[in-house]
Enzyme design. Structure first.
Site, PDB file in Angstrom:
ATOM      1  CE1 TYR B 102      -4.406  -1.275   0.813  1.00 29.97           C
ATOM      2  CE2 TYR B 102      -3.066  -3.011   1.761  1.00 29.97           C
ATOM      3  CZ  TYR B 102      -4.287  -2.553   1.296  1.00 29.97           C
ATOM      4  OH  TYR B 102      -5.374  -3.378   1.322  1.00 29.97           O
ATOM      5  CE1 TYR B 141      -2.166  -6.467   4.069  1.00 30.81           C
ATOM      6  CE2 TYR B 141      -3.100  -6.260   1.873  1.00 30.81           C
ATOM      7  CZ  TYR B 141      -3.195  -6.077   3.229  1.00 30.81           C
ATOM      8  OH  TYR B 141      -4.326  -5.524   3.758  1.00 30.81           O
ATOM      9  NE  ARG B 151      -6.989  -9.605   5.234  1.00 36.59           N
ATOM     10  CZ  ARG B 151      -8.016  -8.889   4.766  1.00 36.59           C
ATOM     11  NH1 ARG B 151      -7.944  -7.588   4.722  1.00 36.59           N
ATOM     12  NH2 ARG B 151      -9.132  -9.461   4.367  1.00 36.59           N
ATOM     13  CG  HIS B 154      -8.374  -7.096   0.501  1.00 43.34           C
ATOM     14  ND1 HIS B 154      -7.222  -7.688   0.971  1.00 43.34           N
ATOM     15  CD2 HIS B 154      -8.411  -5.866   1.078  1.00 43.34           C
ATOM     16  CE1 HIS B 154      -6.602  -6.863   1.796  1.00 43.34           C
ATOM     17  NE2 HIS B 154      -7.287  -5.737   1.877  1.00 43.34           N
ATOM     18  CG  HIS B 156      -9.987  -1.841   1.776  1.00 40.22           C
ATOM     19  ND1 HIS B 156     -10.293  -2.294   3.038  1.00 40.22           N
ATOM     20  CD2 HIS B 156      -8.698  -2.195   1.563  1.00 40.22           C
ATOM     21  CE1 HIS B 156      -9.230  -2.893   3.559  1.00 40.22           C
ATOM     22  NE2 HIS B 156      -8.247  -2.850   2.699  1.00 40.22           N
TER      23      HIS B 156
END
Lengths: 193, 233
Positions: B102, B141, B151, B154, B156
């Site tokens: 991110y 990640y 995780r 995905h 959000h």
């Protein structure tokens, strides 16, 4: 022939730790111009069950204007504050603090005391928390003597008596103070419907 | 007598999900209090006065160069729980880059940042509630929830319905991802059918030849925070 299919709701998931990437562009803690004579601040902190500050929350405020109207329900552009959306978003700072500038919401109907709805999002919350901020009459505000006190509000009346205080903001020098406690002895009342 | 949720009315995970460690200190302990819906909850914010441009919905064109990764079209509809499209409402998305990183100072995963990818998008839904984003497929990640925790890929999603009660933040997963069943956040949703609704479907119709794969993902708002009803033990 089968009945038309009704879609089932999408479940909630946490905003996670990186929410600011997608949400910060719309941070708008000032719902009204801060120089407006009837502008008030609503400030406070978000604290976890151990009383530690939550530095990565986002709060969203939703409230009527000073006449008790919403943009979706016939707000009068002549009396609503300029650019009024009734909605604000503020991330918490390193100390868990937040700060909105707004007006005290007017009565939305004949029964409810002045209030705003507050949504709380953060890593660790699998769905938002919803609480209400009640605004008790405040000395020096025109007409405040006519406000319904929070104790007469039907929603407050449905809250266990020993917890109603968590919903009522405390008057401060330039507005109100309202802390959100996720747990502990002073845990804020959170709502469902 | 126990408290149960109607599976159709209350799709959401509990606040306290022991496998998801961060929920422990942040979940409320006291029961939620029923709020009789009033004018405040039956209204909701309007969007559109903000500056939202078509570029905001194309995450591959927000920088001088193209981001690395698998280009995808993500489209669907924002629906209420009666299946009606919700027009003109705001959808915000954010995600990791193709390497699973991110653009956020807190993210220290040893995977490269992509100078051509921020990972944030937004749009307003069309008259039938439809939306469409162009982006790249995010990578999985690691996180520190438990040893060797990863995780699943995905995106959000933050959406607004017509009413305050319809506000929803969720995550879109990808079909066939082996990490979903091991993920503490995804599996906090105890009803497998409800979790399945967060998995997008691969879609030929929005797959563009020699350009991008298509995924469809409808977001249905309603029933959130619905008060538990008393059921038989």
């Amino acid at each position: 022939m089968s009945a038309p299919s009704i879609p089932l709701p999408s479940p909630s998931q946490t905003v996670g730790p990186y929410l600011s990437i997608g949400m910060a562009w719309l941070n708008c803690p000032d719902l009204v111009d801060t120089g407006r004579p009837d502008a008030i601040t609503v400030t406070g902190r978000v604290l976890d069950a151990d009383g530690l500050p939550v530095p990565d929350a986002v709060l969203e405020l939703w409230q009527a204007d000073q006449s008790g109207r919403f943009p979706t329900a016939g707000a009068d552009p002549d009396t609503s504050p300029p650019g009024w959306s009734g909605w604000g978003r503020c991330p918490t700072d390193a100390d868990g603090g937040y700060h909105f500038t707004t007006v005290v919401p007017g009565p939305v109907d004949d029964r409810q005391a002045p209030h705003a709805d507050l949504s709380v999002f953060m890593r660790g919350l699998l769905q938002r928390l919803v609480t209400r901020i009640y605004f008790p009459p405040r000395a020096g505000v025109a007409g405040a003597d006519r406000w319904l006190p929070p104790s007469d509000d039907p929603v407050v009346a449905g809250v266990p008596a020993e917890r109603t205080g968590t919903l009522v903001a405390r008057p401060s020098a330039d507005g109100y103070r309202f802390d959100v406690h996720l747990g502990g002895d002073a845990e804020t009342v959170f709502f469902a419907w | 007598m126990t408290l149960t949720h109607g599976p159709q009315l209350q799709p959401d995970p509990p606040y306290r999900a022991p496998a998801y460690r961060s929920s422990e200190r942040r979940a409320p302990s006291a029961p939620l209090v029923p709020l009789p819906l009033g004018p405040t909850e039956r209204a909701g914010p309007l969007f559109g006065h903000q500056t939202i441009t078509p570029a905001d919905a194309d995450l591959t064109r927000q920088h001088p160069g193209e981001p690395l990764g698998e280009r995808i079209n993500v489209s669907g509809r924002l629906l209420d729980d009666r299946g009606r499209g919700i027009a003109g409402q705001l959808i915000e998305i954010w995600q990791a880059n193709a390497a699973g990183r991110y653009t956020h100072p807190v993210d220290q995963h040893r995977a490269p940042l992509d100078p051509n990818f921020t990972g944030a998008g937004r749009c307003l839904t069309g008259p039938d509630g439809s939306y469409r984003f162009v982006t790249i497929k995010p990578g999985a990640y690691p996180w520190r929830n438990h040893p060797n925790a990863w995780r699943p890929a995905h995106i959000h999603f933050s959406v607004f319905g017509r009413m305050f009660t319809e506000r929803l933040v969720t995550q879109m997963y990808f079909p066939g991802d082996p990490l979903i069943e091991h993920d503490a956040i995804a599996t906090s949703i105890t009803d497998p059918a409800a979790l399945a609704r967060l998995v997008a479907s691969f879609d030929w119709e929005t797959t563009e030849e020699e350009w991008a794969l298509g995924y469809r993902f409808d977001v249905v708002v309603g029933g959130h925070l619905a008060t538990p009803v008393e059921g038989p033990a």
